[in-house]
Structures are given as C-alpha cells and as structure tokens.
Design a protein around this motif. Structure first.
Motif, PDB file in Angstrom:
ATOM      1  N   PRO A   1      30.600  28.261  40.811  1.00  0.00           N
ATOM      2  CA  PRO A   1      30.292  28.950  42.083  1.00  0.00           C
ATOM      3  C   PRO A   1      30.001  30.295  41.777  1.00  0.00           C
ATOM      4  O   PRO A   1      30.417  30.861  40.753  1.00  0.00           O
ATOM      5  CB  PRO A   1      31.640  28.827  42.766  1.00  0.00           C
ATOM      6  N   PRO A   2      29.125  30.936  42.522  1.00  0.00           N
ATOM      7  CA  PRO A   2      28.791  32.370  42.287  1.00  0.00           C
ATOM      8  C   PRO A   2      29.876  33.499  42.203  1.00  0.00           C
ATOM      9  O   PRO A   2      29.731  34.420  41.442  1.00  0.00           O
ATOM     10  CB  PRO A   2      28.068  32.819  43.680  1.00  0.00           C
ATOM     11  N   GLU A   3      30.774  33.079  42.518  1.00  0.00           N
ATOM     12  CA  GLU A   3      32.083  33.835  42.664  1.00  0.00           C
ATOM     13  C   GLU A   3      32.631  33.827  41.126  1.00  0.00           C
ATOM     14  O   GLU A   3      33.233  34.890  40.823  1.00  0.00           O
ATOM     15  CB  GLU A   3      33.486  33.267  43.386  1.00  0.00           C
ATOM     16  N   LYS A   4      32.547  32.800  40.554  1.00  0.00           N
ATOM     17  CA  LYS A   4      33.006  32.769  38.854  1.00  0.00           C
ATOM     18  C   LYS A   4      31.579  33.469  38.027  1.00  0.00           C
ATOM     19  O   LYS A   4      32.118  34.016  37.020  1.00  0.00           O
ATOM     20  CB  LYS A   4      33.029  31.203  38.749  1.00  0.00           C
ATOM     21  N   VAL A   5      30.660  33.114  38.504  1.00  0.00           N
ATOM     22  CA  VAL A   5      29.282  33.336  37.631  1.00  0.00           C
ATOM     23  C   VAL A   5      29.403  35.048  37.620  1.00  0.00           C
ATOM     24  O   VAL A   5      29.157  35.601  36.630  1.00  0.00           O
ATOM     25  CB  VAL A   5      28.002  32.854  38.404  1.00  0.00           C
ATOM     26  N   LYS A   6      29.665  35.573  38.551  1.00  0.00           N
ATOM     27  CA  LYS A   6      29.601  37.082  38.702  1.00  0.00           C
ATOM     28  C   LYS A   6      30.612  37.621  37.777  1.00  0.00           C
ATOM     29  O   LYS A   6      30.336  38.800  36.998  1.00  0.00           O
ATOM     30  CB  LYS A   6      29.841  37.759  39.989  1.00  0.00           C
TER      31      LYS A   6
ATOM     32  N   GLU B   1      28.392  44.827  42.828  1.00  0.00           N
ATOM     33  CA  GLU B   1      29.825  45.452  42.937  1.00  0.00           C
ATOM     34  C   GLU B   1      30.364  45.085  41.874  1.00  0.00           C
ATOM     35  O   GLU B   1      31.487  45.869  41.468  1.00  0.00           O
ATOM     36  CB  GLU B   1      30.453  44.798  44.522  1.00  0.00           C
ATOM     37  N   ALA B   2      30.407  43.860  41.324  1.00  0.00           N
ATOM     38  CA  ALA B   2      31.151  43.393  40.317  1.00  0.00           C
ATOM     39  C   ALA B   2      30.687  44.281  39.003  1.00  0.00           C
ATOM     40  O   ALA B   2      31.304  43.958  37.860  1.00  0.00           O
ATOM     41  CB  ALA B   2      31.141  41.885  40.091  1.00  0.00           C
TER      42      ALA B   2
ATOM     43  N   ARG C   1      32.837  47.514  49.152  1.00  0.00           N
ATOM     44  CA  ARG C   1      33.936  46.898  48.319  1.00  0.00           C
ATOM     45  C   ARG C   1      34.198  45.619  48.879  1.00  0.00           C
ATOM     46  O   ARG C   1      34.482  45.396  49.817  1.00  0.00           O
ATOM     47  CB  ARG C   1      34.933  47.922  48.418  1.00  0.00           C
ATOM     48  N   MET C   2      34.187  44.812  47.704  1.00  0.00           N
ATOM     49  CA  MET C   2      34.476  43.441  47.961  1.00  0.00           C
ATOM     50  C   MET C   2      36.160  42.943  47.617  1.00  0.00           C
ATOM     51  O   MET C   2      36.693  43.412  47.034  1.00  0.00           O
ATOM     52  CB  MET C   2      33.812  42.601  47.036  1.00  0.00           C
ATOM     53  N   GLY C   3      36.576  42.171  48.512  1.00  0.00           N
ATOM     54  CA  GLY C   3      37.736  41.677  48.420  1.00  0.00           C
ATOM     55  C   GLY C   3      37.619  40.615  47.279  1.00  0.00           C
ATOM     56  O   GLY C   3      36.610  40.405  46.706  1.00  0.00           O
ATOM     57  N   GLU C   4      39.018  40.055  46.758  1.00  0.00           N
ATOM     58  CA  GLU C   4      38.725  39.045  45.893  1.00  0.00           C
ATOM     59  C   GLU C   4      39.112  37.632  46.268  1.00  0.00           C
ATOM     60  O   GLU C   4      40.186  37.395  47.010  1.00  0.00           O
ATOM     61  CB  GLU C   4      39.980  39.298  44.849  1.00  0.00           C
ATOM     62  N   ALA C   5      38.170  36.558  46.192  1.00  0.00           N
ATOM     63  CA  ALA C   5      38.407  35.485  46.500  1.00  0.00           C
ATOM     64  C   ALA C   5      39.123  34.747  45.790  1.00  0.00           C
ATOM     65  O   ALA C   5      38.776  34.676  44.578  1.00  0.00           O
ATOM     66  CB  ALA C   5      37.127  34.667  47.016  1.00  0.00           C
ATOM     67  N   GLU C   6      40.117  33.707  46.014  1.00  0.00           N
ATOM     68  CA  GLU C   6      40.587  32.673  45.318  1.00  0.00           C
ATOM     69  C   GLU C   6      39.745  31.607  45.066  1.00  0.00           C
ATOM     70  O   GLU C   6      39.195  31.202  45.872  1.00  0.00           O
ATOM     71  CB  GLU C   6      41.931  32.407  45.812  1.00  0.00           C
ATOM     72  N   ILE C   7      39.384  31.389  43.700  1.00  0.00           N
ATOM     73  CA  ILE C   7      38.557  30.205  43.535  1.00  0.00           C
ATOM     74  C   ILE C   7      39.267  28.992  43.694  1.00  0.00           C
ATOM     75  O   ILE C   7      40.262  28.810  42.946  1.00  0.00           O
ATOM     76  CB  ILE C   7      37.749  30.413  42.255  1.00  0.00           C
TER      77      ILE C   7
ATOM     78  N   ILE D   1      34.080  36.572  49.317  1.00  0.00           N
ATOM     79  CA  ILE D   1      33.058  35.331  49.243  1.00  0.00           C
ATOM     80  C   ILE D   1      31.724  35.654  49.222  1.00  0.00           C
ATOM     81  O   ILE D   1      31.212  36.705  49.639  1.00  0.00           O
ATOM     82  CB  ILE D   1      33.128  34.219  50.143  1.00  0.00           C
ATOM     83  N   LEU D   2      30.991  35.242  48.229  1.00  0.00           N
ATOM     84  CA  LEU D   2      29.637  35.308  48.015  1.00  0.00           C
ATOM     85  C   LEU D   2      28.616  34.087  48.496  1.00  0.00           C
ATOM     86  O   LEU D   2      27.594  34.267  48.993  1.00  0.00           O
ATOM     87  CB  LEU D   2      29.116  35.393  46.505  1.00  0.00           C
ATOM     88  N   SER D   3      29.160  33.015  48.517  1.00  0.00           N
ATOM     89  CA  SER D   3      28.489  31.696  49.437  1.00  0.00           C
ATOM     90  C   SER D   3      28.795  31.552  50.694  1.00  0.00           C
ATOM     91  O   SER D   3      29.925  31.276  50.763  1.00  0.00           O
ATOM     92  CB  SER D   3      28.548  30.524  48.229  1.00  0.00           C
TER      93      SER D   3
END
Lengths: 316, 79
Positions: A55-60, A98-99, A169-175, B47-49
């Motif tokens: 997922p993009p969240e992990k790729v970043k 942001e990352a 600023r981004m929050g942190e999503a739990e994958i 979230i990004l997606s």
C-alpha cells in the motif's frame, strides 16, 4: 483451444467462408475477446494479491530513506505494484513529500504508476506478445526514472509546488494486517471491479480492431504514417492525450494498425501517451503543482515519450 | 455515532458513502455520514489511498470499498 473454439463458431455455426473479410474479422474478434478477458481475470487477480503487500502508506516509508537515482529507480518499480487511482494522486503526492521522499522521486512514482498498469500489460502481452510487453515495461520505467531525475534537479523546484503542500502534517495510519483470506477477497473484489469497468472498452476496441484487421488494406498505415514520416510519432502522442488512460479500448486498435504497417516506435509512444499523459490527470496534479511546474512536467514527459518513439522506429 | 468518508469525491467515495448509509440504517444506528473532501483534514488520518472510512475517529479501511456487511460489523464494534 480458444483458437479451435473461435474457428468452430466462425465457420461452422455462423457458416462464414474461410478467407473472406467478414470471416477474418469475426474470427479475430471471437478469438481475441475470449483470450483477453481470460488473461485479464487471471492477471489482475495475481497482481492484486501482490499489490496488497505494497500500500502507498508502506511505500512512502521505503522511499523516504532513499536518495536520488536509487530512489527514482525504486519509485518507478514500486509504481508498478502499488495500488493507485488518479483520485489518490493528490494525497499520495502530499504524503510522500511529507514523509521526506524527494520531489523528483515522488514524480517518478506518479509517472510510472499509471503508465505501467496491469490492464495495459495484459493487453500488450495478449495481443503483441511477451517481447513487446517487456519492451514497454523497460522503456516506461526508463521514461519515469529519467523524467523524475530531471524534474528533481530543476533549480528551486520546491517553490513550484503549491505552498500549502509543505504545511500539511500527516497523521500516522495503522497499516492493517491482512490475512491471506483478506488478500484473496480484496483481489477478487478488485478484479471484478476492473473487469466491470474495462470489458465494454475491450469489446469495442477489439471490435474496431477486427474491422481494421479484416477490411483495411495491408500497407495502409505504412503508406501514410510509416517509419519515414517524421510527424507520425508526435501526431500519435497528440492523438493519445485525450484518450484518458483507456488502454483497454486503444491497445486492440493499435495492434490492428501495427498489422497494417504502423512501426513499433510509434506504437510504443502512442500507448505511453494514452496511459501517462492526460488532461484529467493534469487537472488533478494542478492541485499540488503550480502551473509552471505542471507545464514543465507535461513537456518533459511528452519529449521523453516522443524520443522513445523515434528511437524504436530507428532501431527496430 | 459519526461516520466519515475521506476522499476528494470520486466515484468510489460516493459509493462508499451510500454503502455506509445503508449499513447504518440496517443496523438501526443513528449515525451521521459526513464526507470529508478537505485535504488538510483528510491527511490528519494518515491515509494516502482513498476512499477512507472513519468511524468515531478510528480509521476502519482505506484504499478499497469494503462491503456493507463489513461496515455493519465495524458499526456494531463502535456502538
């Protein structure tokens, strides 16, 4: 086996006479439609399962620690396997920056992701063969890597990104942890979704392709837009831009045109322009890029794609 | 209960909003479904997606369309 079925349907059931234009077109349509739909189902499913790991969240996070070059190469490769739709382009862009992912690396990702997608690959592989599909992947990656590096090196390029982007600023999503069952479920859902969206275009594309295949004279394209016409490649790119990411509908038509003498370079340039450059995509990117950078972005991409066209027309 | 749909308003976001409304209705839950299209607010969830589904401030899914039965399960969890 599909071939036998298509022959049976064409010559035995429809009673068409072998060798006529109509029989040719019908046979081509039946054979290609069945083959492509079967391939789409299988390959979208497999790619979707692979994608559930990226997922993009992990790729970043992977890209944030990489420098130029290595970053651009990795970003382009990850662009192939990362789930991405153009409505996610803005959040992905902002989230990557942001990352701490460099701008050029982020742009490499945004170029590769729509350009090398599974629908285009299946159609290329199914209709043109594995060799051309691989050439497409290779040149697509090269275009994404080089364009990203050039864009990242523009002096003060950061100032050409909308200012608000740097303030977010981004929050942190739990994958979420996915089980294999989740992945298969996701993949089958995704496969159905894509099939629903592209089947009509595949049928239309193959239908038009079949008509071209059966009725257009063999040297038609070669006569008007062959290798020796220097305007063929830029013209193909220009025609492709309004065909927004519609690989499903356009690839069968291009394949039929290749049979009528369209050279490989022109074919490649056309397909890259269909998937990578489009007006709606630019409108979306305008939300994060200032006009100046957007124009440079589109220009570099266009030039890179045209160069691919000329290169392959010259060497193949 | 508050259900938020995160996304710029593409086809899938619309669909998810509909599904969430249906799920809320079927569980007999008085939930308000709000669409969040503002990028700043969206990003705070990390979230990004898109589309993203947030129930009572918790991200339940993103980057896909969950089924109505899944959404119902999450609503029950948050009740």
């Amino acid at each position: 086996m599909i071939k036998a079925f298509a022959d049976w349907l064409t010559y035995d059931i429809f009673q068409l006479i072998d060798g006529t234009h109509l029989a040719d077109a019908v046979n081509f349509f039946i054979y290609d439609t069945i083959k492509i739909l079967l391939m789409l189902t299988a390959i979208i499913f497999i790619v979707s399962v692979i994608r559930s790991f990226f997922p993009p969240e992990k790729v970043k996070k992977i890209l944030a620690t990489k420098a130029e070059f290595v970053g651009n190469i990795l970003a382009s490769l990850l662009g192939i396997v990362t789930p991405f739709c153009s409505c996610s382009a803005v959040p992905v862009f902002i989230g990557f920056l942001e990352a701490g992912v460099p701008l050029g690396v982020t742009l490499s990702f945004l170029i590769a992701s729509p350009m090398i997608n599974e629908v285009a690959l299946v159609l290329l592989w199914g209709l043109f063969g594995a060799k051309i599909a691989l050439i497409y992947i290779g040149t697509g990656l090269t275009v994404a890597i080089i364009s990203g590096i050039i864009l990242g090196r523009i002096p003060a390029v950061e100032k050409m990104v909308e200012d608000y982007v740097w303030e977010l600023r981004m929050g942190e999503a739990e994958i979420p942890k996915l089980s294999w069952r989740d992945r298969f479920q996701l993949a089958s859902f995704h496969t159905q979704d894509i099939l629903k969206r592209v089947t009509l275009y595949v049928l239309l594309g193959i239908g038009v392709g079949a008509v071209i295949h059966g009725y257009v004279p063999i040297d038609f394209v070669a006569t008007y837009a062959g290798r020796d016409n220097p305007f063929a490649v830029p013209l193909a790119v220009l025609i492709a831009i309004p065909l927004y990411s519609n690989a499903a509908g356009t690839i069968p038509i291009v394949q039929a045109l290749m049979g009528k003498g369209m050279p490989l370079g022109t074919v490649l340039a056309f397909m890259m322009a269909v998937t990578a450059i489009s007006f709606p995509e630019m409108v979306i990117l305008r939300k994060v890029l200032k006009v100046k950078l957007l124009v440079i972005f589109a220009a570099i991409l266009t030039v890179a794609i045209i160069m691919v066209g000329y290169l392959f027309n010259a060497i193949m | 209960m508050e259900i938020k749909i995160l996304g710029p308003g593409c086809r899938n976001c619309e669909k998810l909003a509909e599904e969430a409304k249906r799920a809320a209705k079927e569980t007999g839950c008085a939930a308000e479904v709000v669409k969040v299209t503002d990028m700043k607010q969206m990003m705070t969830y990390g979230i990004l997606s898109t589309p993203g589904l947030v129930i009572n401030g918790k991200v339940k899914s993103y980057g896909r369309l969950p089924s109505v039965s899944e959404i119902k399960k999450w609503i029950e969890e948050e009740k």
